[in-house]
Design an enzyme around this catalytic site. Structure first.
Site, PDB file in Angstrom:
ATOM      1  N   ASN A 171       0.909  -1.422   0.161  1.00 19.35           N
ATOM      2  CA  ASN A 171       0.026  -0.072   0.089  1.00 19.35           C
ATOM      3  C   ASN A 171       0.978   1.138  -0.039  1.00 19.35           C
ATOM      4  OD1 ASN A 171      -2.458   1.632  -0.158  1.00 19.35           O
ATOM      5  ND2 ASN A 171      -3.472  -0.285   0.804  1.00 19.35           N
ATOM      6  N   ARG A 172       0.243   2.442   0.237  1.00 20.15           N
ATOM      7  CA  ARG A 172       0.815   3.856  -0.244  1.00 20.15           C
ATOM      8  C   ARG A 172       1.342   4.451   1.224  1.00 20.15           C
ATOM      9  NH1 ARG A 172      -3.126   2.867  -3.695  1.00 20.15           N
ATOM     10  NH2 ARG A 172      -2.527   3.255  -5.907  1.00 20.15           N
ATOM     11  N   HIS A 192       3.512  -0.278  -2.814  1.00 18.86           N
ATOM     12  CA  HIS A 192       3.921  -1.604  -2.912  1.00 18.86           C
ATOM     13  C   HIS A 192       5.308  -1.793  -2.733  1.00 18.86           C
ATOM     14  CE1 HIS A 192      -0.144  -2.406  -2.906  1.00 18.86           C
ATOM     15  NE2 HIS A 192      -0.359  -2.495  -4.111  1.00 18.86           N
ATOM     16  N   HIS A 247      -0.724 -10.106  -3.015  1.00 21.64           N
ATOM     17  CA  HIS A 247      -1.536  -9.237  -3.768  1.00 21.64           C
ATOM     18  C   HIS A 247      -2.235 -10.173  -5.070  1.00 21.64           C
ATOM     19  CE1 HIS A 247      -2.640  -5.766  -6.123  1.00 21.64           C
ATOM     20  NE2 HIS A 247      -2.327  -5.089  -4.997  1.00 21.64           N
ATOM     21  N   TYR A 285      -5.108 -11.486  -7.494  1.00 17.94           N
ATOM     22  CA  TYR A 285      -6.453 -11.091  -8.030  1.00 17.94           C
ATOM     23  C   TYR A 285      -7.302 -12.369  -8.098  1.00 17.94           C
ATOM     24  CZ  TYR A 285      -4.455  -6.529  -9.575  1.00 17.94           C
ATOM     25  OH  TYR A 285      -3.822  -5.407  -9.290  1.00 17.94           O
ATOM     26  N   ASP A 301     -11.444   0.584  -3.646  1.00 20.97           N
ATOM     27  CA  ASP A 301      -9.826   0.606  -3.658  1.00 20.97           C
ATOM     28  C   ASP A 301      -9.864   1.216  -2.311  1.00 20.97           C
ATOM     29  OD1 ASP A 301      -7.317   0.422  -3.925  1.00 20.97           O
ATOM     30  OD2 ASP A 301      -6.851   1.726  -5.632  1.00 20.97           O
ATOM     31  N   GLN A 308      -7.168  -4.335   2.353  1.00 21.57           N
ATOM     32  CA  GLN A 308      -7.549  -3.597   1.166  1.00 21.57           C
ATOM     33  C   GLN A 308      -8.542  -4.506   0.087  1.00 21.57           C
ATOM     34  OE1 GLN A 308      -6.207  -0.311   0.878  1.00 21.57           O
ATOM     35  NE2 GLN A 308      -7.064   0.308  -1.064  1.00 21.57           N
ATOM     36  N   GLU A 318      -6.363  -7.753   0.218  1.00 23.62           N
ATOM     37  CA  GLU A 318      -5.144  -7.697   0.606  1.00 23.62           C
ATOM     38  C   GLU A 318      -5.116  -7.464   2.212  1.00 23.62           C
ATOM     39  OE1 GLU A 318      -3.192  -4.566  -1.602  1.00 23.62           O
ATOM     40  OE2 GLU A 318      -4.757  -4.862  -2.958  1.00 23.62           O
TER      41      GLU A 318
HETATM   42  C1  GAL Z   1      -3.845  -2.204  -5.015  1.00 24.86           C
HETATM   43  C2  GAL Z   1      -3.976  -0.592  -4.681  1.00 24.86           C
HETATM   44  C3  GAL Z   1      -4.508   0.082  -5.961  1.00 24.86           C
HETATM   45  C4  GAL Z   1      -3.586  -0.293  -7.081  1.00 24.86           C
HETATM   46  C5  GAL Z   1      -3.148  -1.796  -7.368  1.00 24.86           C
HETATM   47  C6  GAL Z   1      -2.092  -2.106  -8.141  1.00 24.86           C
HETATM   48  O1  GAL Z   1      -3.121  -2.750  -3.705  1.00 24.86           O
HETATM   49  O2  GAL Z   1      -4.764  -0.436  -3.647  1.00 24.86           O
HETATM   50  O3  GAL Z   1      -4.728   1.269  -5.776  1.00 24.86           O
HETATM   51  O4  GAL Z   1      -2.221   0.643  -6.964  1.00 24.86           O
HETATM   52  O5  GAL Z   1      -2.780  -2.221  -6.047  1.00 24.86           O
HETATM   53  O6  GAL Z   1      -2.363  -1.613  -9.447  1.00 24.86           O
END
Ligand code: GAL
Length: 351
Positions: free
Chosen positions: A78-79, A104, A178, A180, A250, A287, A315
């Site tokens: 995350n940020r 990340h 991470h 999907y 998000d 997340q 996440e």
């Molecule tokens: C997620 C994040 C999104 C985007 C993504 C990667 O974890 O919440 O904002 O950055 O990763 O594309």
């Protein structure tokens, strides 16, 4: 368990693909490139196996990826606002790779490493431990960090992910997985028909750059209320500023009952296939991301282009920008301490 070459990197090193199999004959594939989960093959309600994870055919796909598909991300998942934080009276500046912010772990985070993989032959189930070292100063982070991530695929169709990390100097640490997911087993379908539950009464509202404002907000009365299972497609386009600025979900949910023990954080139900996934974790935050930035420019397994809403991420982690938010649970790791996380993705079916 089997292993096979997964493709060469530009420096000539070879990545490996490990396939973990359980007594139900279901499989999880992992690569040591970025310690990525590459596929999860589990049955639908009729017993038909389907791959419920987005991923690429080979190592090159992971090298070219810009969406962190299946990787372990870190040091900080995350940020971090402006890539800046203070620790022990010193200000640190991290690599900026997302607008003005750090995301990340930066451009050369854990996802870019070829991890050392060790097959745990003594474990009762197929299990692989991945290990990597991040040297002092990498991407601007203080301290040399060593991280083990053990993946186990047991007979209950549970993917157990156990992290343990240490440092030789005070630092901040918040890795996550991470993946999907798309429980239909075919990523040409969107995840909008999936029903989601998140065991959280609150979330951390964020600004347009996805940096939390620092407040906690109740989910009650908002489209972010997933306390009871709800179809994602029914609320993703609601006229709610937090959703509009993020182009979908998000956000970070503040999980109820955070006490560092593992408990159920979320469930996902695909009514059509009957596939059901539970997420269990000991982390304080989750997340939930609906693949808002996937745009069809990357082709995954079987040449399928991943589009917006092709997959969803759940996440397990600490809250975004925690190093700059003393009111959030701490992400500081000191020498002599061990960072630990256990997260379980459990798969079953419902009629
Ligand atoms: C997620 C994040 C999104 C985007 C993504 C990667 O974890 O919440 O904002 O950055 O990763 O594309």
């Amino acid at each position: 368990m089997t292993s096979k070459p997964f493709g060469k990197l530009s420096d000539g090193r070879e990545a490996t693909l490990y396939t973990l199999r359980n007594k139900k004959n279901t499989t999880v594939a992992l690569s040591n490139l970025g310690a990525a989960v590459v596929s999860i093959n589990v049955p639908d309600k009729n017993g038909v196996l389907g791959d419920v994870l987005l991923g690429y055919e080979n190592a090159q796909g992971y090298v070219d990826d810009d969406s962190y598909l299946g990787f372990i991300v870190g040091r900080y998942g995350n940020r971090i606002a402006k890539g800046k934080f203070s620790l022990g009276g010193k200000t640190y500046r991290l690599g900026i790779n997302d607008g003005e912010n750090h995301l990340h772990g930066g451009k050369d985070g854990f996802h870019r490493k070829l991890w050392d993989a060790t097959i745990n032959a003594k474990a009762p189930f197929d299990s692989v431990a991945m290990h990597c070292v991040s040297p002092d100063g990498e991407e601007g982070y203080p301290g040399m960090v060593s991280l083990y991530v053990a993946y186990t695929w047991n007979d209950n169709n549970e993917l157990i992910i156990e992290y343990s990390g240490t440092t030789d100097a005070p630092t901040i640490f918040n890795p996550t997985s991470h993946g999907y997911f798309n429980l239909t087993g075919d990523p040409r379908n969107t995840v909008l028909d999936h029903e989601l539950m998140i065991a959280a009464d609150q979330f951390t509202p964020a600004g347009p750059e996805r940096i939390p404002t620092g407040k906690l907000q109740k989910v009650e009365g908002t489209p972010l209320d997933f306390r009871s299972p709800k179809r994602i497609g029914d609320c993703i386009n609601a006229p709610f500023e937090q959703l509009q600025t993020a182009k979908g979900f998000d956000h970070n949910w503040v999980l109820n009952d955070f006490d560092q023990t593992v408990h159920r954080a979320a469930t996902v139900n695909d009514l059509k296939s009957g596939r059901f996934m539970e997420v269990l974790t000991d982390q304080p935050g989750l997340q939930f991301y609906t693949g808002n930035f996937l745009d069809g420019s990357h082709k995954g397994k079987e040449g399928i282009a991943y589009q917006c809403r092709s997959g969803l991420c759940l996440e397990t982690q600490h809250f975004p920008d925690s190093p700059n938010r003393p009111q959030f649970p701490s992400v500081v790791l000191k020498p002599g301490e061990t960072y630990r996380q256990t997260t379980i993705y459990r798969f079953s079916t419902k009629d």
